[in-house]
Design a protein around this motif. Structure first.
Motif, PDB file in Angstrom:
ATOM      1  N   LEU A 411      -2.315   8.982  -2.318  1.00 27.46           N
ATOM      2  CA  LEU A 411      -4.115   9.887  -2.622  1.00 27.46           C
ATOM      3  C   LEU A 411      -4.731  10.431  -2.188  1.00 27.46           C
ATOM      4  CD1 LEU A 411      -4.501   6.385   0.012  1.00 27.46           C
ATOM      5  CD2 LEU A 411      -4.643   6.339  -2.433  1.00 27.46           C
ATOM      6  N   SER A 412      -3.877  12.142  -2.618  1.00 29.06           N
ATOM      7  CA  SER A 412      -4.715  13.507  -2.402  1.00 29.06           C
ATOM      8  C   SER A 412      -4.976  14.107  -4.175  1.00 29.06           C
ATOM      9  CB  SER A 412      -3.649  14.113  -2.336  1.00 29.06           C
ATOM     10  OG  SER A 412      -2.472  14.712  -2.490  1.00 29.06           O
ATOM     11  N   GLY A 413      -4.291  13.920  -4.814  1.00 32.35           N
ATOM     12  CA  GLY A 413      -4.541  14.319  -6.468  1.00 32.35           C
ATOM     13  C   GLY A 413      -5.582  13.329  -6.791  1.00 32.35           C
ATOM     14  N   ALA A 414      -6.138  13.415  -8.285  1.00 29.90           N
ATOM     15  CA  ALA A 414      -6.519  12.880  -9.135  1.00 29.90           C
ATOM     16  C   ALA A 414      -5.530  11.541  -9.614  1.00 29.90           C
ATOM     17  CB  ALA A 414      -6.977  13.728 -10.437  1.00 29.90           C
ATOM     18  N   PHE A 415      -4.699  11.474 -10.108  1.00 27.36           N
ATOM     19  CA  PHE A 415      -3.998  10.880 -10.452  1.00 27.36           C
ATOM     20  C   PHE A 415      -3.397  10.140  -8.984  1.00 27.36           C
ATOM     21  CE2 PHE A 415      -0.222   7.593 -11.624  1.00 27.36           C
ATOM     22  CZ  PHE A 415      -0.339   7.984 -12.674  1.00 27.36           C
ATOM     23  N   LYS A 416      -3.435   8.632  -7.872  1.00 29.57           N
ATOM     24  CA  LYS A 416      -3.356   8.305  -7.141  1.00 29.57           C
ATOM     25  C   LYS A 416      -3.128   6.960  -6.881  1.00 29.57           C
ATOM     26  CE  LYS A 416      -7.882  10.174  -5.145  1.00 29.57           C
ATOM     27  NZ  LYS A 416      -7.366  11.503  -4.307  1.00 29.57           N
ATOM     28  N   THR A 417      -1.869   6.795  -6.316  1.00 31.95           N
ATOM     29  CA  THR A 417      -1.211   5.736  -6.266  1.00 31.95           C
ATOM     30  C   THR A 417      -1.145   4.711  -5.317  1.00 31.95           C
ATOM     31  OG1 THR A 417       0.977   6.573  -5.786  1.00 31.95           O
ATOM     32  CG2 THR A 417      -0.114   6.567  -8.508  1.00 31.95           C
ATOM     33  N   MET A 418      -0.566   3.782  -4.953  1.00 34.37           N
ATOM     34  CA  MET A 418      -0.561   3.164  -3.623  1.00 34.37           C
ATOM     35  C   MET A 418       0.571   1.801  -3.809  1.00 34.37           C
ATOM     36  SD  MET A 418      -3.133   1.853  -0.750  1.00 34.37           S
ATOM     37  CE  MET A 418      -4.415   0.773  -1.892  1.00 34.37           C
ATOM     38  N   GLY A 442       0.340  10.824 -15.295  1.00 32.44           N
ATOM     39  CA  GLY A 442       1.250  10.804 -13.252  1.00 32.44           C
ATOM     40  C   GLY A 442       2.031  10.092 -13.292  1.00 32.44           C
ATOM     41  N   SER A 443       3.374  10.734 -12.801  1.00 31.44           N
ATOM     42  CA  SER A 443       4.296   9.753 -12.605  1.00 31.44           C
ATOM     43  C   SER A 443       4.547   8.666 -11.494  1.00 31.44           C
ATOM     44  CB  SER A 443       5.389  10.905 -11.839  1.00 31.44           C
ATOM     45  OG  SER A 443       6.662  10.494 -12.045  1.00 31.44           O
ATOM     46  N   PHE A 444       5.058   8.036 -11.701  1.00 30.61           N
ATOM     47  CA  PHE A 444       4.859   7.154 -10.474  1.00 30.61           C
ATOM     48  C   PHE A 444       6.782   5.580 -10.523  1.00 30.61           C
ATOM     49  CE2 PHE A 444       3.791   2.624  -9.455  1.00 30.61           C
ATOM     50  CZ  PHE A 444       3.875   2.418  -8.647  1.00 30.61           C
ATOM     51  N   THR A 445       6.695   5.356 -10.192  1.00 32.49           N
ATOM     52  CA  THR A 445       8.274   4.858  -9.324  1.00 32.49           C
ATOM     53  C   THR A 445       7.754   3.083  -9.152  1.00 32.49           C
ATOM     54  OG1 THR A 445       9.658   6.420  -9.263  1.00 32.49           O
ATOM     55  CG2 THR A 445      10.644   4.804  -8.972  1.00 32.49           C
ATOM     56  N   PHE A 446       7.498   2.084  -9.885  1.00 32.37           N
ATOM     57  CA  PHE A 446       8.084   0.681  -9.611  1.00 32.37           C
ATOM     58  C   PHE A 446       8.823   0.738  -8.576  1.00 32.37           C
ATOM     59  CE2 PHE A 446       5.075   0.767 -12.850  1.00 32.37           C
ATOM     60  CZ  PHE A 446       3.624  -0.353 -13.441  1.00 32.37           C
ATOM     61  N   PRO A 447       8.775  -0.144  -7.650  1.00 31.79           N
ATOM     62  CA  PRO A 447       9.271  -0.327  -6.520  1.00 31.79           C
ATOM     63  C   PRO A 447      10.523  -1.563  -7.037  1.00 31.79           C
ATOM     64  CG  PRO A 447       7.397  -1.674  -5.825  1.00 31.79           C
ATOM     65  CD  PRO A 447       7.806  -0.878  -7.329  1.00 31.79           C
ATOM     66  N   SER A 448      10.514  -1.734  -8.006  1.00 32.08           N
ATOM     67  CA  SER A 448      11.840  -2.510  -8.846  1.00 32.08           C
ATOM     68  C   SER A 448      11.368  -2.669 -10.059  1.00 32.08           C
ATOM     69  CB  SER A 448      11.700  -4.275  -8.207  1.00 32.08           C
ATOM     70  OG  SER A 448      10.763  -5.348  -8.672  1.00 32.08           O
ATOM     71  N   ALA A 467      11.095   6.774 -12.070  1.00 30.20           N
ATOM     72  CA  ALA A 467       9.665   7.599 -12.057  1.00 30.20           C
ATOM     73  C   ALA A 467       9.328   7.159 -14.138  1.00 30.20           C
ATOM     74  CB  ALA A 467       9.971   8.883 -11.831  1.00 30.20           C
ATOM     75  N   GLN A 468       8.560   6.577 -13.969  1.00 30.37           N
ATOM     76  CA  GLN A 468       7.613   6.990 -15.311  1.00 30.37           C
ATOM     77  C   GLN A 468       6.433   7.647 -15.683  1.00 30.37           C
ATOM     78  OE1 GLN A 468       8.412   2.286 -14.937  1.00 30.37           O
ATOM     79  NE2 GLN A 468       7.696   2.532 -16.924  1.00 30.37           N
ATOM     80  N   ASN A 469       5.921   8.450 -17.075  1.00 31.61           N
ATOM     81  CA  ASN A 469       4.811   9.065 -16.555  1.00 31.61           C
ATOM     82  C   ASN A 469       4.053   7.879 -17.679  1.00 31.61           C
ATOM     83  OD1 ASN A 469       5.653  11.440 -15.374  1.00 31.61           O
ATOM     84  ND2 ASN A 469       6.832  12.403 -18.138  1.00 31.61           N
TER      85      ASN A 469
END
Length: 587
Positions: A411-418, A442-448, A467-469
């Motif tokens: 949650l620190s940058g512009a591209f936030k994820t949770m 941003g790079s994000f990895t779905f848990p499955s 990881a997916q952009n």
């Protein structure tokens, strides 16, 4: 008063959605009877607890209520006591708890506890006053400070909470300035030692444990919410004992909303970020004490991108949606300040003449129920409703209430994820959003790996498990679920982009409870026919028949569909030699 509901099952305190309001500034009639009429509005939004700013008798009428003089009677400004009981009864019928905001840190000189033992020469409580300190023991006090180490004060406080819990069937309290419930002995009795007030106070912890026990004795499972803001060690101990505590995240959420990324890390609203075991932190983006987010968006928002100018009303509202996407999908109880769900944009310091001055903080503020008739603002309400609905769905409820939340965040940058998971990983939720005013990847990895469902628009995305952009436009966010639970909230006509020969249409909100709007993009001038069909394709009625010019249009459906039973329907649009069916779900 004859109670209709004598045994109310209170909502799980780990998943409270609290709506805080000042009755004076919420309804022009400012009475309990009229407040009952808003319960369907609040219930539809997913509210399961209403927290009302102090309404025990206080001095004057033009007040927030934190100047109490009599503690056992409801202030007559809001109506007689039995209409209050009827309001509480009506809330309980709808599964909504009622919380009383109460100020027991201090009292005015009109209170008999002050007047009976009063030093007229110094205009202070007398030295032999059984309840009150001669001078306050902390720097935050107003009026006359209660001594909560006194047995007389403890007895008085116990009688007050017993009265409201039993006589009025109140469900609990939000205690104002709970940090002041100490004689401050560790600070040498200095009322100006502000830093000391934040430190751990064993005497204050003991006082609050006693009062919590009293509330549970008088009304088991009643709520105790503290406005504490003290050392985290102390708050952990109080939360472990069963108390809820306010978690102010206004500054960082507002910075995020305005588009100022370096100061936008709002993770303090998460109990896990504070090292708490129990999800007993009542997080909030706004409260009665904070400047309104929409006001700051419109006055001070980031203007560096002219196509995403935060000071534009529609952009500002979308930024509140973005914040709500993260706020309401996080574990633990949440609080919403009145009209925040409609983008209330008048300053907390607004004067009756429209100027802004800190001296006007407690003055009356405009009551804007007309905002719910503005489509873009109603959309924000529907976003709140949809996110809250997710919190109570049987598939996802434990995601928000489990003590040991499986939560990861950035949650620190512009591209936030949770990402939040249930204990068994059967239900998982991912939120991604761009808080910049420029597009971000941003790079994000779905848990499955596999198909994930976009909760707010009905689309899907395929996750690789690696990881997916992902590229997001400014203010864009998504709530992804691993289970197909779609609650579509489609962009209204102001954001419907049409070109060429496309005939486009969306229904908003959908599923529909009451108000519904059909947004159209008509590709050329000419006749337009809009019909309502049942799920078998049989025509029920004509919604619209006439001509439209090329461009965007909006048709109000409410009076056409209000009497329809729950079920699936079709809205068939015929225009420009094209036919477009759109599903409508009635709930």
């Amino acid at each position: 008063y004859n109670w209709a509901i004598n045994s109310f099952s209170r909502p799980d305190k780990r998943n409270l959605v609290v709506y805080e309001l000042l009755l004076r500034d919420f309804l022009a009639a400012h009475d309990w009877k009229t407040l009952r009429d808003t319960l369907s509005y609040l219930k539809t939004m997913g509210v399961n607890a209403i927290e009302i700013m102090p309404f025990n008798e206080f001095e004057g009428n033009e007040s927030w209520g934190y100047n109490p003089d009599f503690y056992l009677s409801p202030d007559k400004y809001y109506g007689p006591k039995n209409t209050l009981k009827e309001f509480i009864d009506s809330c309980h019928k709808k599964g909504i708890a009622v919380l009383m905001d109460i100020a027991l840190n201090h009292t005015t000189g009109l209170n008999p506890l002050a007047a009976l033992y009063w030093n007229a020469a110094t205009s202070q409580p007398a030295a032999n006053n059984p309840w009150l300190n001669v001078t306050a023991t902390h720097p935050y006090n107003v009026f006359n400070d209660f001594n909560h180490e006194s047995l007389a004060t403890r007895y008085f406080t116990s009688r007050v909470v017993e009265h409201w819990l039993q006589e009025y069937k109140m469900d609990g309290f939000r205690f104002d300035l709970s940090k002041g419930f100490t004689q401050n002995t560790q600070c040498g009795g200095s009322p100006t030692n502000e830093a000391c007030m934040f430190q751990y106070h064993a005497d204050r912890v003991a006082i609050w444990k006693r009062y919590y026990d009293t509330c549970q004795l008088k009304s088991p499972a009643s709520y105790v919410i503290l406005e504490h803001f003290a050392d985290n060690t102390e708050e952990i101990e109080l939360s472990n004992y069963g108390m809820l505590l306010w978690g102010n995240a206004n500054y960082n959420f507002t910075e995020a909303s305005m588009g100022y990324v370096p100061t936008s890390n709002f993770e303090g609203y998460l109990h896990t970020a504070r090292g708490w075991t129990n999800p007993y932190l009542v997080g909030y983006m706004e409260s009665h004490d904070e400047e309104r987010m929409m006001y700051k968006n419109l006055q001070f928002g980031n203007t560096s991108n002219s196509s995403h100018n935060v000071r534009d009303l529609n952009v500002a509202l979308k930024r509140i949606e973005l914040c709500a996407g993260f706020f309401l999908t996080a574990p633990g109880p949440k609080m919403i300040w009145e009209f925040g769900e409609l983008g209330y944009d008048f300053s907390i310091n607004r004067c009756p003449d429209g100027t802004i001055n800190t001296n006007c903080r407690l003055d009356n503020k405009p009551i804007r129920w007309d905002y719910k008739d503005v489509i873009q603002r109603k959309r924000l309400y529907d976003i709140f409703s949809s996110l809250n609905k997710l919190r109570f769905h049987s598939w996802y409820k434990d995601v928000f209430t489990a003590n040991n939340i499986n939560l990861t965040r950035n949650l620190s940058g512009a591209f936030k994820t949770m990402t939040i998971r249930s204990a068994t990983d059967s239900s998982m939720l991912c939120v991604i959003g761009n808080f910049d005013v420029l597009s971000q990847t941003g790079s994000f990895t779905f848990p499955s790996g596999g198909t994930w469902y976009d909760y707010l628009n009905g689309n899907t995305v395929t996750a690789t498990g690696a990881a997916q952009n992902i590229t997001l436009q400014p203010g864009e966010f998504h709530v992804y679920l691993n289970r197909n639970l779609t609650n579509v909230v489609i962009t209204p006509v102001s954001g419907l982009n049409g070109s060429g020969n496309q005939l486009l249409a969306t229904i908003y909100p959908n599923p529909s409870h009451s108000i519904s709007v059909l947004d159209l993009y008509v590709p050329q001038n000419g006749p337009v026919q809009v019909d309502l069909l049942n799920k078998l394709g049989q025509k029920i009625k004509t919604v619209f028949s006439g001509t439209m010019t090329r461009g965007k249009h909006s048709l109000e459906l409410t009076d056409k569909i209000n009497n329809l039973p729950a079920g699936l329907y079709l809205i068939r649009i015929q225009a420009a030699n094209k036919v477009l069916p759109v599903k409508l779900v009635r709930q």
